[in-house]
Design an enzyme around this catalytic site. Structure first.
Site, short mmCIF file in Angstrom:
data_model
loop_
_atom_site.label_atom_id
_atom_site.label_comp_id
_atom_site.label_asym_id
_atom_site.label_seq_id
_atom_site.Cartn_x
_atom_site.Cartn_y
_atom_site.Cartn_z
N ARG A 27 19.78 -21.08 -33.54
CA ARG A 27 21.04 -20.35 -33.59
C ARG A 27 22.25 -21.28 -33.41
O ARG A 27 23.39 -20.89 -33.68
CB ARG A 27 21.08 -19.29 -32.48
CG ARG A 27 20.04 -18.23 -32.61
CD ARG A 27 20.16 -17.25 -31.48
NE ARG A 27 21.41 -16.52 -31.58
CZ ARG A 27 21.52 -15.33 -32.17
NH1 ARG A 27 20.49 -14.78 -32.73
NH2 ARG A 27 22.68 -14.73 -32.22
N TRP A 74 26.91 -23.28 -30.73
CA TRP A 74 27.40 -23.59 -32.08
C TRP A 74 28.90 -23.51 -31.95
O TRP A 74 29.47 -22.43 -31.77
CB TRP A 74 26.87 -22.57 -33.09
CG TRP A 74 27.21 -22.91 -34.50
CD1 TRP A 74 26.49 -23.68 -35.36
CD2 TRP A 74 28.35 -22.45 -35.25
NE1 TRP A 74 27.11 -23.74 -36.58
CE2 TRP A 74 28.26 -22.99 -36.54
CE3 TRP A 74 29.44 -21.64 -34.95
CZ2 TRP A 74 29.21 -22.76 -37.54
CZ3 TRP A 74 30.39 -21.40 -35.93
CH2 TRP A 74 30.27 -21.96 -37.21
N ASN A 100 28.39 -15.73 -26.34
CA ASN A 100 28.19 -15.85 -27.79
C ASN A 100 29.21 -14.93 -28.43
O ASN A 100 29.23 -13.75 -28.12
CB ASN A 100 26.76 -15.42 -28.12
CG ASN A 100 26.50 -15.35 -29.61
OD1 ASN A 100 27.21 -15.96 -30.40
ND2 ASN A 100 25.48 -14.60 -29.99
N GLY A 101 30.07 -15.46 -29.30
CA GLY A 101 31.09 -14.63 -29.92
C GLY A 101 32.43 -15.33 -29.88
O GLY A 101 32.50 -16.54 -29.61
N GLU A 481 20.84 -20.43 -55.70
CA GLU A 481 20.05 -20.55 -54.48
C GLU A 481 19.43 -21.95 -54.38
O GLU A 481 19.38 -22.54 -53.29
CB GLU A 481 18.99 -19.44 -54.43
CG GLU A 481 18.02 -19.49 -53.27
CD GLU A 481 18.64 -19.38 -51.87
OE1 GLU A 481 19.84 -19.13 -51.75
OE2 GLU A 481 17.90 -19.59 -50.89
N LYS A 485 20.16 -24.50 -51.31
CA LYS A 485 19.11 -25.13 -50.49
C LYS A 485 19.36 -26.62 -50.43
O LYS A 485 19.27 -27.24 -49.38
CB LYS A 485 17.71 -24.89 -51.07
CG LYS A 485 17.11 -23.51 -50.94
CD LYS A 485 16.84 -23.05 -49.54
CE LYS A 485 17.99 -22.41 -48.93
NZ LYS A 485 18.34 -21.12 -48.74
N HIS A 504 32.06 -25.18 -69.83
CA HIS A 504 33.43 -24.89 -69.38
C HIS A 504 33.79 -25.68 -68.13
O HIS A 504 34.56 -25.20 -67.31
CB HIS A 504 33.56 -23.39 -69.12
CG HIS A 504 33.29 -22.56 -70.34
ND1 HIS A 504 34.14 -22.50 -71.41
CD2 HIS A 504 32.21 -21.81 -70.67
CE1 HIS A 504 33.62 -21.73 -72.34
NE2 HIS A 504 32.44 -21.30 -71.92
N LYS A 603 21.72 -20.29 -38.00
CA LYS A 603 20.85 -19.32 -38.66
C LYS A 603 21.51 -17.96 -38.74
O LYS A 603 21.38 -17.25 -39.72
CB LYS A 603 19.55 -19.24 -37.84
CG LYS A 603 18.51 -18.32 -38.41
CD LYS A 603 17.85 -18.95 -39.58
CE LYS A 603 16.93 -18.04 -40.33
NZ LYS A 603 16.81 -18.44 -41.74
C1 G6P Z 1 23.68 -18.24 -42.58
C2 G6P Z 1 22.29 -18.80 -42.79
C3 G6P Z 1 21.82 -18.49 -44.21
C4 G6P Z 1 21.89 -16.99 -44.46
C5 G6P Z 1 23.27 -16.43 -44.19
C6 G6P Z 1 23.28 -14.92 -44.20
O1 G6P Z 1 24.58 -18.93 -43.36
O2 G6P Z 1 22.28 -20.19 -42.55
O3 G6P Z 1 20.49 -18.94 -44.37
O4 G6P Z 1 21.53 -16.74 -45.79
O5 G6P Z 1 23.72 -16.83 -42.90
O6 G6P Z 1 22.47 -14.48 -43.16
P1 G6P Z 1 21.72 -13.10 -43.07
O7 G6P Z 1 20.98 -13.15 -41.78
O8 G6P Z 1 22.80 -12.06 -43.08
O9 G6P Z 1 20.83 -12.97 -44.25
#
Ligand code: G6P
Length: 608
Positions: A27, A74, A100-101, A481, A485, A504, A603
Site C-alpha cells: 500500500r 505513501w 491514512n488519507g 494495458e 505495465k 497521426h 496498490k
Molecule cells: C493504482 C494501482 C493500479 C490500479 C489502479 C486502480 O494505480 O497501482 O494497479 O489499476 O490503482 O485501482 P483499483 O483498485 O480501483 O482497480
C-alpha cells in the site's frame, strides 16, 4: 495508500505490528514507523525506507509491550524522511497517531494551532490532527479524538494511543478503509485484512463516520457523533497462502502464473453450459432493471479503466446499447448526464480507489443504479454499490495489476452474456461462448510456457528508452494495458495507441531504436494491422508481434513473433495481455527494478 495496523491484547505487540506492516507494504513503502506503549511510556521508532529497515532499527529496543500501532507510508505531504514518517506526536509526546488519507484544511488549522503555542516538526497534514487532539485532551482520548475530528475536513483512517490511557486504542474512519480484527481477548485494527489474517479471520468493517474504541477485553463502535453502532463480525475468506509468494521470486510473477486458476475461479459456479447461460447471484434481483437500461456507463481508474474499455466493446457488440467509459476522476467532476435508465458499472480491484468511490456516490445522488465489479470482499465500493460481482481471484499483492485485469474482463464478458441471453441470444450461441470461455485457462497455460522466450526479448530490448504498443478493436485497450505495465514497473516510457492512429503522431518516433509491440491476431482487422506493421518496418522500427498460432505470414514481417492460441475475438484480450505482462516483468528484472513495489506507485489509491 498508506497501511495501518494496531494491536491490543496479551501477546507482544511488536512482532504483530512488523508482520502486519510487511503485509501492508504494497500500500505504500517509502517510510514506516511504530508507537509502543511500553512500561507506562510511549516509545516511537520511525525509519525512511522499507519495513525491513524499520525492523532492523527496532530489533535492539526489545519492546515487550502489548499495545502498539504501526504505519507504512505513501507520501502525500512532505518528503519520505524520518520526521515525516508516522506515528506523529503532540507537543508533550503523550499521544501518537497514524493516519491514512488527507486532511484538506490542515494549513488553516496548523496556523491556528501555532498561534496557540503548538510546535510542529513535520511537513505532514497528519501532525495537525494529533495537536488538535492534544488541544481537547483531558484524560479522555475517545472524546478528544471525537472533538478533533469534528474540526477537520478530508479523509482519514486513524489509530490513536495515549500514554495516559495505555489500555486503549481509538480508531476512526472517513473515506479510508479500516477494520477491526476480533481475537480472544485481543483486538486488531488494520487498513486491510491481510495485515491480521495470521491471527484472526473475524473482522468488523468500520463505515465512514464511525469510530472504535479497543481495549484488552472488548471493542465498542460508535459514530463520530457518539451514537452507538452495532457491527457484524464477518469471516474473511482468503488464506494466508494466498498472500505469500508460493515459491515465486515476486508476487507479480506468481499472479501472472496463477491466471489459469484465477480465471477459472472467477467463472466457477457461474457458467451453465447445459443451457448456454450465466448465473451471477449478486445481480439476479436487479436483472429487470439492467435489462431496461438504455445506456451503460463504465467508470474506473488505471488498469481497471482498461478492462472497462474492453467491456465497452463487448457490451456494445452483444447488447447493441450505447456504452460510455470514463475515468472515475473525470466522471465525478464533469456533471455527467445520467437518468434512471442509465446503469453505471464501476470497476475496482481494491474497491477503495478514492475517485471510483466518489463516482459511486455521485451516481447515487443522481439516482441511477450503480453496480460494482470488485475483488476485495467487503471493500467500501462493494458495500456502497447497489449490487455487484466479485472477481474471486484472492488478494492481488503486486502493485501492477495482472490477475485482476483478466478477471475483470472475464466478469464483464459474463455480464454481457447474461444480459444478451435474456435479450436476443440463443442458447446455442451462449453455449459456444461458454465453451470458449472455459477453454481460456488452458490457453493461458500454453502462453505461460513461452516465458523464457519472452525473457530473451526483454533482455534484447530492456535497455530501450521507449516502447510503442499498437492494437485495434478489442486489442486496443490491451495495447494501453501492455504499455502501462511496462512503464509502471520498468520505468521505460511506453505508449499504447490504436494502431491506425500511429500515423497521426507516434510514427514520428519510429527509428531503429524503437521497439513496437503489435497485437496482430487473426481477427477482422488483421489485414489492416499488417499494413501498420509494414509502415513501421519501412522506418526501421523493431516489431514484436503477438499473433495467432498458425499465422506463418507474420514471421516475414515482424522481427519477433509471440504466438497465442485462437479464440473468439472478444475473448482475445484474455490471451494477448499475458505475454505483455511477462514482457514488462522481465524488462523490469533486466533493469534491476523492484517489481512488486515500483517507485512512487501504490496498490490502493485512497487519495484523489
Ligand atoms: C493504482 C494501482 C493500479 C490500479 C489502479 C486502480 O494505480 O497501482 O494497479 O489499476 O490503482 O485501482 P483499483 O483498485 O480501483 O482497480
Amino acid at each position: 495508500m498508506c497501511g495501518i495496523v494496531g494491536y491490543i491484547g496479551k501477546q507482544k505487540a511488536l512482532p504483530i505490528l512488523i508482520n502486519g506492516l510487511k503485509r501492508l507494504e504494497y500500500r505504500g513503502y517509502d517510510s514506516a514507523g511504530i508507537a509502543m506503549l511500553e512500561n507506562g511510556d510511549l516509545q516511537i521508532v520511525k525509519q525512511p525506507g522499507k519495513i525491513c529497515e524499520l525492523e532492523e532499527s527496532v530489533a535492539a529496543a526489545n519492546f515487550t509491550g502489548n499495545v502498539g500501532i504501526g504505519h507504512t507510508r505513501w507520501a502525500t505531504h512532505g518528503v519520505p524522511d524520518r520526521k515525516n514518517a508516522h506515528p506523529h506526536t503532540d507537543c508533550r509526546k503523550r499521544l501518537a497517531i497514524i493516519h491514512n488519507g488527507i486532511i484538506e484544511n490542515y494549513s488553516t488549522l496548523k496556523n491556528e494551532l501555532i498561534l496557540k503555542g503548538h510546535t510542529f516538526v513535520s511537513e505532514t497534514d497528519t501532525e495537525i490532527l494529533v495537536h488538535l487532539i492534544e488541544e481537547f485532551y483531558d484524560n479522555n482520548l475517545e472524546q478528544a479524538v471525537r472533538y478533533a475530528l469534528a474540526e477537520i475536513q478530508g479523509t482519514y483512517g486513524i489509530l490513536v494511543v495515549s500514554k495516559d490511557e495505555p489500555e486503549m486504542i481509538v480508531a476512526a474512519r472517513n473515506g479510508s478503509p479500516l477494520l477491526i480484527g476480533v481475537g480472544e481477548e485481543e483486538y486488531f485494527a488494520a487498513s486491510d485484512a491481510s495485515a491480521i489474517i495470521r491471527h484472526t479471520r473475524d473482522v468488523a468493517y468500520l463505515d465512514d463516520g464511525e469510530m472504535a474504541i479497543l481495549n484488552h477485553k472488548t471493542f465498542v463502535t460508535k459514530t463520530i457523533h457518539d451514537k452507538p453502532v452495532t457491527k457484524y463480525v464477518e469471516r474473511v475468506s482468503f488464506d494466508l497462502e494466498q498472500i505469500e509468494k508460493g515459491g515465486y521470486p515476486h508476487f507479480m510473477l506468481k499472479e501472472i502464473f496463477n491466471q489459469p486458476e484465477t480465471i477459472r475461479d472467477c467463472m466457477r459456479g457461474r457458467l451453465m453450459l447445459e443451457n448456454g447461460d450465466v448465473r451471477l447471484g449478486g445481480l439476479e434481483v436487479h436483472l429487470d432493471q439492467m435489462l431496461k437500461a438504455k445506456k451503460i456507463v463504465l467508470t474506473a481508474c488505471g488498469t481497471s479503466w482498461h478492462s472497462a474499455l474492453i467491456g465497452e466493446y463487448i457490451l456494445e457488440e452483444l447488447l447493441r446499447l450505447p456504452v460510455e467509459v470514463d475515468y472515475a476522476s473525470e466522471f465525478r467532476y464533469r456533471n455527467p448526464v445520467l437518468d434512471p435508465e442509465t446503469i453505471v458499472i464501476v470497476i475496482s480491484q481494491s474497491g477503495e480507489t478514492a475517485d471510483t468511490l466518489a463516482a459511486v456516490r455521485e451516481v447515487k445522488k443522481m439516482r441511477s443504479p450503480v453496480f460494482g465489479i470488485c475483488n476485495v470482499v467487503g471493500s467500501t465500493i462493494a458495500r456502497e454499490t447497489l449490487a455487484g460481482v466479485y472477481l474471486h481471484v484472492g488478494p492481488e499483492i503486486g502493485v501492477a495489476s495482472t490477475k485482476a485485469f483478466t478477471a475483470q474482463v472475464t466478469v464483464l464478458m459474463q455480464i454481457a452474456l447474461l444480459l444478451a441471453r435474456r435479450k436476443w441470444m440463443s442458447a446455442e450461441e451462449g453455449k459456444k461462448i461458454i465453451r470458449e470461455l472455459q477453454a481460456i485457462p488452458e490457453k493461458v497455460e500454453k502462453i505461460l510456457q513461452l516465458d523464457q522466450k519472452i525473457q530473451k526479448l526483454a533482455e534484447l530490448y530492456g535497455n530501450s528508452h521507449n516502447f510503442l504498443y499498437l492494437g485495434r478493436g478489442y486489442n486496443f485497450p490491451v495495447a494501453l494495458e501492455g504499455a502501462l505495465k511496462m512503464k509502471e514497473i520498468s520505468y521505460i516510457h511506453a505508449e499504447g495507441y490504436p494502431a491506425a492512429e500511429m500515423k497521426h503522431g507516434p510514427i514520428a518516433l519510429i527509428d531503429e531504436n524503437m521497439p513496437v509491440v503489435f497485437i496482430a491476431i487473426k481477427d477482422h482487422s488483421y489485414d489492416k494491422i499488417i499494413s501498420n506493421i509494414e509502415e513501421v518496418k519501412a522506418r526501421n522500427g523493431r516489431v514484436i508481434a503477438v499473433a495467432t498460432e498458425g499465422d506463418e505470414k507474420i514471421k516475414e514481417r515482424a522481427d519477433h513473433v509471440i504466438y497465442v492460441p485462437q479464440t473468439l475475438d472478444f475473448l482475445s484480450p484474455l490471451l494477448t495481455i499475458v505475454p505483455l505482462q511477462l514482457l514488462a516483468y522481465h524488462a523490469a528484472i533486466v533493469r534491476g527494478c523492484n517489481v512488486d513495489q515500483p517507485r512512487n506507485l501504490a496498490k490502493s489509491v485512497t487519495v484523489e
